[in-house]
Write a protein that holds these residues in place. Structure first.
Motif, PDB file in Angstrom:
ATOM      1  N   ALA A   1      63.190  -8.377  48.472  1.00  0.00           N
ATOM      2  CA  ALA A   1      64.320  -8.448  48.624  1.00  0.00           C
ATOM      3  C   ALA A   1      64.606  -8.584  46.704  1.00  0.00           C
ATOM      4  N   THR A   2      63.668  -8.407  46.173  1.00  0.00           N
ATOM      5  CA  THR A   2      63.485  -7.553  44.372  1.00  0.00           C
ATOM      6  C   THR A   2      63.934  -6.161  44.710  1.00  0.00           C
ATOM      7  N   GLN A   3      62.891  -5.661  45.524  1.00  0.00           N
ATOM      8  CA  GLN A   3      63.829  -4.053  45.532  1.00  0.00           C
ATOM      9  C   GLN A   3      64.784  -3.402  45.972  1.00  0.00           C
ATOM     10  N   VAL A   4      65.398  -4.417  47.200  1.00  0.00           N
ATOM     11  CA  VAL A   4      66.792  -3.642  47.772  1.00  0.00           C
ATOM     12  C   VAL A   4      68.068  -4.268  46.573  1.00  0.00           C
ATOM     13  N   VAL A   5      67.764  -5.511  45.780  1.00  0.00           N
ATOM     14  CA  VAL A   5      68.764  -5.471  45.141  1.00  0.00           C
ATOM     15  C   VAL A   5      68.193  -5.275  43.554  1.00  0.00           C
ATOM     16  N   ILE A   6      67.102  -4.248  43.061  1.00  0.00           N
ATOM     17  CA  ILE A   6      67.540  -3.542  41.913  1.00  0.00           C
ATOM     18  C   ILE A   6      67.714  -1.894  42.693  1.00  0.00           C
ATOM     19  N   ALA A   7      67.501  -1.638  43.833  1.00  0.00           N
ATOM     20  CA  ALA A   7      68.533  -0.646  43.924  1.00  0.00           C
ATOM     21  C   ALA A   7      69.943  -0.164  44.735  1.00  0.00           C
TER      22      ALA A   7
ATOM     23  N   GLY B   1      71.280  -2.337  42.142  1.00  0.00           N
ATOM     24  CA  GLY B   1      72.384  -2.205  40.800  1.00  0.00           C
ATOM     25  C   GLY B   1      72.081  -0.883  40.329  1.00  0.00           C
ATOM     26  N   ALA B   2      71.208  -0.151  41.073  1.00  0.00           N
ATOM     27  CA  ALA B   2      71.179   1.277  40.055  1.00  0.00           C
ATOM     28  C   ALA B   2      71.935   1.899  40.909  1.00  0.00           C
ATOM     29  N   ALA B   3      72.006   1.993  42.374  1.00  0.00           N
ATOM     30  CA  ALA B   3      73.478   2.036  43.540  1.00  0.00           C
ATOM     31  C   ALA B   3      74.881   2.110  42.313  1.00  0.00           C
ATOM     32  N   VAL B   4      75.377   0.775  42.421  1.00  0.00           N
ATOM     33  CA  VAL B   4      76.430   0.698  41.634  1.00  0.00           C
ATOM     34  C   VAL B   4      76.162   1.184  39.744  1.00  0.00           C
ATOM     35  N   ALA B   5      75.368   1.131  39.993  1.00  0.00           N
ATOM     36  CA  ALA B   5      74.934   1.851  37.737  1.00  0.00           C
ATOM     37  C   ALA B   5      75.489   2.831  37.669  1.00  0.00           C
TER      38      ALA B   5
END
Length: 547
Positions: free
Chosen positions: A244-250, A252-256
């Motif tokens: 869950a933490t991995q895909v949330v961080i991913a 966020g990076a994609a949106v950024a």
């Protein structure tokens, strides 16, 4: 953890009046319907039936088998107590007269290819942030996390052309280092998430630190204590917290990435893609990663994979060698054997995929890369041989005849030998190329490359090589088979834009039939066809010994 052969047996006098080992404890069910647990040390848990738990609690070293049977009553008899004591002793759960070593070693080797180094005991730190974890696991935060994850996937889909281009071209060294640092930091947060959710549900995380996982740096957090949680939903949440933490961080990076351009945008896209893929692989239940732990917790079946593998080996043994075989997982019905077969094949598929994806790049590096490839192929071969040996042992245990086992083994060996000798496969040599001053194009071979296929007129394909893909951009033939001692920049052998760290190489003049798009890149020399066995030896064994 010591193996059984390293643990001294329990002396007969201690078996007669058994006592639990000093590092063994018995845990009552946390709530109605939860299992009894026997814990050894910090990382081993065994689910046991209530009757066996009552016996374990009664083992204080002063009672013999007859007294234990009298105290415990039905269903215990003297013979039943003796049998249970033997099993507890075999599991290293009884006092054998030696002092228990409470090791404080920071290094721990976990077979087959993991080395762990403990940095901290995170329990106290995680308890301090439990209010934050409670907020992050609430409904509003969960919805926000799901929205961010899905939005990130949509962003990558909308930019699929750009993502494909970035994955198929070299990146700057600074971008690579930033992506690597981001991935490493994400794995740390991933493991932190496991420990935080375990603490939130009342468990106690053990060690946290860094490790080499199949030669890749990563972090770990020991959440074995999760087996003490009373509800399987809690154990599933602990297992999936890291993903869950991995895909949330991913996400966020994609949106950024929408708010950046150039190298920063490319780095964020690569990081998001790699992190999503890592989360997906972690979700696969066929290896002992988070997805498997979640499935095992949901089904509430301890040692699910090991037992499914046993059923699969017995099924294969039955087909090949005959015999009668019992089932380890009859409660799972028909899908236990397919799951076990998938668990056999998937790790081999992962290793073979890694070899195919990174093989050419690693061999361009030289002797170090060639040795890494040899280790990968050797590891694959070792698992194949070990798997077959285990199937044979299951066949023998199931009563299969030695004559049939021998005959089938000879037939399989013959078929494999015939395949290796008769099936021809294309052979290529990995190299690099560079456009020198004046437009001269050189084929660059590292010291470990096969020179026997380098001859005048041999065809060469030129590639643009990226993190996860490569594309042909040029062609040529070797114009002169006389080598010139030279050096090659890092960009000729690895998918990175950096004119640094020049390495020794042999240069061969090329005559182009199609000009490449860039001045540096990867190259592949056509070496014709050869038998599969010779191909394996020439492609993966010999390069490690060329100095």
């Amino acid at each position: 953890m010591s193996s059984k052969t390293e643990t001294p047996p329990v002396p007969p006098e201690l078996l007669a009046r058994p006592r639990l080992a000093a590092d063994v404890s018995v845990h009552e069910p946390a709530e109605e319907g939860a299992p009894w647990l026997i814990q050894q040390g910090q990382a081993r848990y065994f689910r046991v039936q209530p009757d066996l738990a009552r016996l374990a609690l009664a083992l204080n070293g002063t009672r013999d088998h007859a007294l234990l049977a009298e105290i415990l009553g039905a269903p215990w008899t003297v013979d039943a107590v003796a049998g249970a004591v033997e099993k507890l002793a075999a599991g290293r759960l009884l006092d054998n007269g030696e002092a228990v070593r409470r090791s404080a070693r920071r290094f721990k080797f976990v077979p087959p290819m993991t080395l762990q180094f403990t940095l901290v005991r995170p329990e106290r730190m995680l308890r301090r942030i439990s209010p934050l974890v409670r907020a992050l696991t609430g409904r509003a935060a969960t919805v926000a996390a799901v929205v961010l994850t899905l939005t990130g996937l949509l962003v990558l889909a909308a930019q699929s052309a750009r993502v494909g281009a970035v994955l198929g071209q070299p990146l700057g060294l600074g971008t690579y280092l930033a992506v690597f640092a981001g991935v490493l930091a994400t794995t740390a947060v991933h493991e932190f998430g496991h420990g935080a959710v375990l603490t939130h549900h009342g468990g106690r995380p053990g060690r946290m630190g860094v490790m080499l996982f199949y030669l890749s740096p990563a972090f770990f957090c020991d959440v074995t204590d999760g087996w003490r949680l009373p509800r399987k939903g809690q154990r599933v949440a602990v297992a999936l917290a890291g993903i869950a933490t991995q895909v949330v961080i991913a996400g966020g990076a994609a949106v950024a990435s929408l708010f950046f351009s150039g190298a920063a945008r490319d780095g964020l896209l690569v990081f998001a893609f790699v992190t999503y893929i890592a989360g997906l692989l972690n979700l696969m239940p066929f290896v002992k990663l988070d997805g498997y732990i979640a499935l095992m917790s949901h089904l509430d079946v301890p040692h699910l994979r090991d037992r499914a593998l046993t059923d699969a080996r017995r099924a294969v043994a039955g087909v090949l060698f005959g015999g009668r075989h019992s089932r380890e997982l009859p409660e799972l019905g028909r899908w236990a054997v397919p799951f076990g077969l998938a668990s056999m094949v998937f790790p081999l598929y992962m290793i073979a995929t890694a070899v195919g994806l990174w093989g050419d790049t690693l061999q361009r590096v030289g002797v170090v890369g060639a040795w890494l490839m040899l280790c990968g192929v050797g590891f694959l071969g070792y698992h194949l041989v070990r798997g077959f040996a285990r199937v044979v042992r299951e066949a023998r245990a199931g009563g299969a005849g030695a004559a049939r086992i021998g005959a089938v083994a000879v037939l399989l060996t013959g078929a494999l030998t015939a395949g290796l000798a008769l099936v021809d496969v294309p052979y290529t040599v990995s190299a690099g190329y560079a456009v020198r001053d004046g437009g001269k194009v050189e084929l660059l071979l590292p010291p470990s490359a096969d020179r026997l296929v380098i001859e005048k007129g041999a065809e060469v394909r030129l590639y643009r090589v990226g993190v996860a893909a490569k594309s042909e951009t040029g062609r040529g033939v070797i114009a002169d088979d006389r080598a010139t001692a030279t050096t090659a920049p890092l960009s000729a052998f690895l998918p990175v834009r950096a004119d640094m760290l020049p390495t020794p190489a042999d240069g061969y003049l090329l005559r182009l039939t199609k000009s490449p798009e860039s001045d540096l890149g990867g190259a592949v020399v056509d070496g014709g066809r050869m038998p599969a066995g010779q191909w394996i030896f020439t492609k993966y064994v010999l390069p490690a010994f060329r100095w």
